[in-house]
Design a protein around this motif. Structure first.
Motif, PDB file in Angstrom:
ATOM      1  N   VAL A   1       0.836  -1.201   0.000  1.00 48.47           N
ATOM      2  CA  VAL A   1       0.000   0.000   0.000  1.00 48.47           C
ATOM      3  C   VAL A   1       0.872   1.253   0.000  1.00 48.47           C
ATOM      4  N   VAL A   2       1.901   1.268   0.831  1.00 42.66           N
ATOM      5  CA  VAL A   2       2.785   2.435   0.894  1.00 42.66           C
ATOM      6  C   VAL A   2       3.516   2.629  -0.431  1.00 42.66           C
ATOM      7  N   VAL A   3       4.033   1.550  -1.006  1.00 36.97           N
ATOM      8  CA  VAL A   3       4.731   1.654  -2.303  1.00 36.97           C
ATOM      9  C   VAL A   3       3.769   2.116  -3.386  1.00 36.97           C
ATOM     10  N   GLY A   4       2.545   1.629  -3.366  1.00 37.49           N
ATOM     11  CA  GLY A   4       1.546   2.057  -4.350  1.00 37.49           C
ATOM     12  C   GLY A   4       1.231   3.540  -4.237  1.00 37.49           C
ATOM     13  N   TRP A   5       1.041   4.019  -3.016  1.00 38.30           N
ATOM     14  CA  TRP A   5       0.755   5.442  -2.823  1.00 38.30           C
ATOM     15  C   TRP A   5       1.932   6.305  -3.281  1.00 38.30           C
ATOM     16  N   LEU A   6       3.159   5.868  -2.975  1.00 39.85           N
ATOM     17  CA  LEU A   6       4.333   6.631  -3.407  1.00 39.85           C
ATOM     18  C   LEU A   6       4.439   6.657  -4.932  1.00 39.85           C
ATOM     19  N   ALA A   7       4.126   5.539  -5.572  1.00 45.80           N
ATOM     20  CA  ALA A   7       4.177   5.496  -7.044  1.00 45.80           C
ATOM     21  C   ALA A   7       3.138   6.422  -7.652  1.00 45.80           C
TER      22      ALA A   7
END
Length: 98
Positions: free
Chosen positions: A63-69
């Motif tokens: 979720v964190v990586v997705g939001w950053l992307a």
């Protein structure tokens, strides 16, 4: 990034499956006493609880990586800044220039 995440996701899924399979009771003999049975169940439950927390941590990481992307893509696709006030330039080109 688009190719790394599916491969990493597959590796983590296989790891969690193997980690969880470790908790399955592959005993050739049944427990003779209640204490032995309780010890087996407790150790299996502990392994399953660890696997569940690993899965939750992985979901949080995705979720964190997705939001950053998404934030990075939005920042890269941001419209150009508007011209200073008082100029006749429009931020959008005329229709015939497109």
């Amino acid at each position: 990034m688009y190719l790394v995440m599916p491969v990493l996701r597959t590796v983590v899924l296989v790891f969690i499956m193997g980690f969880t399979a470790r908790a399955l009771p592959f005993y050739w003999q049944t427990a003779k006493t209640f204490d032995e049975e309780h010890a087996r169940c407790t150790s299996a439950r502990d392994i399953l609880q660890q696997a569940a927390w690993l899965a939750v941590a992985w979901i949080l990481l995705e979720v964190v990586v997705g939001w950053l992307a998404v934030r990075r893509r939005r920042a890269a696709a941001a419209p150009p800044a508007a011209p200073p006030a008082g100029t006749d330039e429009s931020p959008h080109p005329p229709p015939h220039a497109r």
